[in-house]
Design an enzyme around this catalytic site. Structure first.
Site, PDB file in Angstrom:
ATOM      1  N   VAL A 120       8.200  -6.626  -4.786  1.00  0.00           N
ATOM      2  CA  VAL A 120       6.893  -6.041  -4.487  1.00  0.00           C
ATOM      3  C   VAL A 120       6.568  -6.216  -3.002  1.00  0.00           C
ATOM      4  O   VAL A 120       6.058  -5.304  -2.351  1.00  0.00           O
ATOM      5  CB  VAL A 120       5.792  -6.701  -5.352  1.00  0.00           C
ATOM      6  CG1 VAL A 120       4.415  -6.200  -4.961  1.00  0.00           C
ATOM      7  CG2 VAL A 120       6.057  -6.440  -6.830  1.00  0.00           C
ATOM      8  N   GLU A 121       6.876  -7.382  -2.459  1.00  0.00           N
ATOM      9  CA  GLU A 121       6.506  -7.704  -1.085  1.00  0.00           C
ATOM     10  C   GLU A 121       7.335  -6.948  -0.053  1.00  0.00           C
ATOM     11  O   GLU A 121       6.795  -6.402   0.908  1.00  0.00           O
ATOM     12  CB  GLU A 121       6.661  -9.215  -0.837  1.00  0.00           C
ATOM     13  CG  GLU A 121       5.604 -10.074  -1.506  1.00  0.00           C
ATOM     14  CD  GLU A 121       4.272 -10.029  -0.769  1.00  0.00           C
ATOM     15  OE1 GLU A 121       4.177  -9.351   0.266  1.00  0.00           O
ATOM     16  OE2 GLU A 121       3.318 -10.662  -1.250  1.00  0.00           O
ATOM     17  N   SER A 122       8.657  -6.950  -0.234  1.00  0.00           N
ATOM     18  CA  SER A 122       9.526  -6.472   0.844  1.00  0.00           C
ATOM     19  C   SER A 122      10.684  -5.599   0.381  1.00  0.00           C
ATOM     20  O   SER A 122      11.532  -5.256   1.201  1.00  0.00           O
ATOM     21  CB  SER A 122      10.113  -7.685   1.577  1.00  0.00           C
ATOM     22  OG  SER A 122      10.907  -8.458   0.680  1.00  0.00           O
ATOM     23  N   TYR A 226      -1.874  -4.979  -6.304  1.00  0.00           N
ATOM     24  CA  TYR A 226      -0.745  -5.898  -6.139  1.00  0.00           C
ATOM     25  C   TYR A 226      -0.333  -6.551  -7.464  1.00  0.00           C
ATOM     26  O   TYR A 226       0.841  -6.527  -7.849  1.00  0.00           O
ATOM     27  CB  TYR A 226      -1.156  -6.958  -5.118  1.00  0.00           C
ATOM     28  CG  TYR A 226      -0.136  -7.998  -4.755  1.00  0.00           C
ATOM     29  CD1 TYR A 226       0.889  -7.702  -3.864  1.00  0.00           C
ATOM     30  CD2 TYR A 226      -0.226  -9.299  -5.257  1.00  0.00           C
ATOM     31  CE1 TYR A 226       1.811  -8.666  -3.497  1.00  0.00           C
ATOM     32  CE2 TYR A 226       0.688 -10.271  -4.886  1.00  0.00           C
ATOM     33  CZ  TYR A 226       1.705  -9.948  -4.005  1.00  0.00           C
ATOM     34  OH  TYR A 226       2.609 -10.908  -3.638  1.00  0.00           O
TER      35      TYR A 226
END
Length: 516
Positions: A120-122, A226
């Protein structure tokens, strides 16, 4: 009395008669056959333990968050299902490090959903850099990185060091879980936006008599998306077979090992010892900004497990002095520490530290020791400088305008002047929109239309000016339409009282405004 005697005599006679008659022998009793007692053997049911050979299966077995029928959860699930190649690419990228991450999560007894956060982040890209100036697999900002013990300097950025950043990220998660009432959805939301916002939102809902579960909180839009994205992703991974999603298998065994190398080392030298290319080694060690590991540590390298034995044997045969190339440089007239640092792809502080220099004063004819790359700097393709140049040269429009930052510039001013968006300008130059600029910094601007004014404003050049008799900083600044302060900064002249004839000064000049 008589009768009594008679009875007694009769009794005695009878007894005497009984003794003289032998008693018949008893018949032998045949033994009764006894059936042997057999204890029935109760067979235990054989439980077959599934051998897990794929880390993804190991993850699936431990995903427990429920996926509610929620608009955003459904939206993100559908996105992942419509883009199956995205997860295949991410899975391939995750191969070196996912086992390491899963091991650390299990060791701490944390939810396995956290192993999916780097997706999800990167998208599992350790070189990822966000608009909010967050970097690395776990997308740490500078303040949070420092707070959780990651080092950052000219040589090294711990946010991109996967083992170090994983430890810091899970430390942060444990901290947030404790701070947010031991609620994992709160903690994950806080990882994105900070615990303060989450706790304030909970308080607001309590005061208003509203529900305080995550789905009822009012949070920034990014955070509201998120958590659902992570839950949707976990649902897709858990039910990959049901959804027809194929993830690139990751062997359920260590893929890399962190090796203590003991001192600073050129990455090209390390790559040779490990029988790898520089690029292959740097991909596993993305925390290093330059051509070598950091002088003051960390003195570790991530090496593929099948290369470790050979690397450690070769490493044992080397001395610390062999691991970095040193150049003995003779200082020339006109040199400054800044110019020398730029010439040899190092920084001022490194030269000062190695040579015991406190200020900026150097003397022509003396020598400096300078650490230099063993190979051409362009071969270190994943260094900060090379990645920066590569990104700047990705074609975004018909025309590329080179621009050198001047005093008073900001991204907003430059963007307005060239009629482009600040967000795009920042992206083209691997920056965050609010990141400060440095005078002399080189930017690229992409545009489909170049006006005469834009062309003129972008004709910036680096000028190496040789000081002549009678020159002064003020006179040179006036001639090139720059300030004395700029000249001092560009050439590290803060502690120099005079400039000498023959000395070379570096200037960033708009050639359309030079006074002839």
């Amino acid at each position: 009395m008589r009768s009594l005697v008679f009875c007694f005599a009769a009794s005695m006679a009878l007894l005497a008669g009984c003794q003289s008659t032998p008693a018949p022998k008893p018949e032998p009793i045949a033994p009764v056959p006894v059936e042997p007692i057999v204890t029935p053997v109760i067979e235990e049911p054989v439980i077959e333990v599934e051998e897990i050979t794929d880390v993804w299966q190991r993850i699936r077995n431990q995903l427990h968050f429920s996926a509610p029928d929620n608009k955003l959860v459904n939206q993100y699930r559908n996105w992942y299902l419509k883009h199956p190649k995205h997860l295949q690419r991410v899975s391939a990228r995750a191969t070196p490090f996912m086992y390491l991450i899963v091991e650390e999560i299990e060791k701490r007894n944390l939810p396995m959903e956290l192993a999916l956060l780097p997706i999800v982040e990167s998208a599992f890209d350790p070189f990822a850099y966000s608009h909010g100036a967050a970097s690395g697999l776990w997308q740490f900002t500078t303040p949070m990185a420092k707070h959780f013990g990651l080092q950052m300097n000219w040589w090294y950025d711990g946010r991109r060091d996967v083992p170090a950043a994983t430890t810091a990220a899970l430390d942060m998660m444990e901290y947030l879980y404790g701070k947010t009432k031991q609620n994992w959805l709160y903690a994950i939301a806080a990882y994105n936006t900070g615990e303060g916002r989450v706790l304030r939102s909970i308080k607001r809902n309590k005061r208003a008599g509203k529900n305080t579960d995550f789905w009822s909180l009012s949070l920034p839009k990014e955070t509201e998306r998120y958590v659902p994205q992570l839950i949707a992703l976990a649902d897709v991974v858990k039910n990959a077979d049901k959804y027809g999603i194929k993830l690139t298998p990751i062997p359920n065994e260590p893929q890399v090992k962190v090796v203590d190398i003991g001192s600073q080392m050129d990455l090209a030298f390390a790559a040779d010892l490990a029988d790898m290319s520089i690029s292959e080694l740097h991909k596993l060690n993305p925390g290093f900004n330059r051509w070598a590991t950091a002088p003051d540590g960390p003195h570790t390298l991530v090496i593929p497990v099948d290369k470790v034995e050979g690397f450690e044997l070769a490493l044992a045969d080397t001395e610390s002095s062999e691991r970095i190339n040193w150049l003995r440089y003779k200082i020339k007239s006109g040199d400054s520490i800044g110019l020398i640092a730029q010439k040899f792809h190092t920084n001022i502080q490194v030269i000062r530290s190695v040579n015991g220099i406190k200020g900026n004063t150097i003397v022509a004819g003396k020598h400096l020791l300078i650490p230099v790359a063993a190979k051409d700097p362009e071969l270190y393709s994943l260094s900060v400088d090379q990645r920066y140049v590569k990104k700047q040269n990705i074609k975004r429009a018909d025309y590329k305008v080179d621009y050198v930052v001047k005093p008073g510039d900001s991204l907003w001013k430059i963007a307005m002047r060239h009629k482009v968006k600040v967000s795009k300008l920042a992206k083209w130059n691997s920056m965050a929109p609010k990141e400060p600029l440095q005078v002399g910094q080189k930017l690229v601007i992409w545009t489909n239309k170049v006006s005469e004014k834009q062309t003129q404003s972008s004709i910036m050049r680096t000028v190496n000016y040789k000081v002549r008799n009678g020159d002064s900083l003020a006179r040179i600044a006036s001639k090139f339409n720059v300030t004395v302060k700029d000249l001092i900064r560009w050439n590290s002249l803060q502690n120099q009282k005079y400039i000498q004839p023959g000395q070379t000064l570096k200037l960033f000049v708009d050639v359309t405004k030079v006074r002839v």
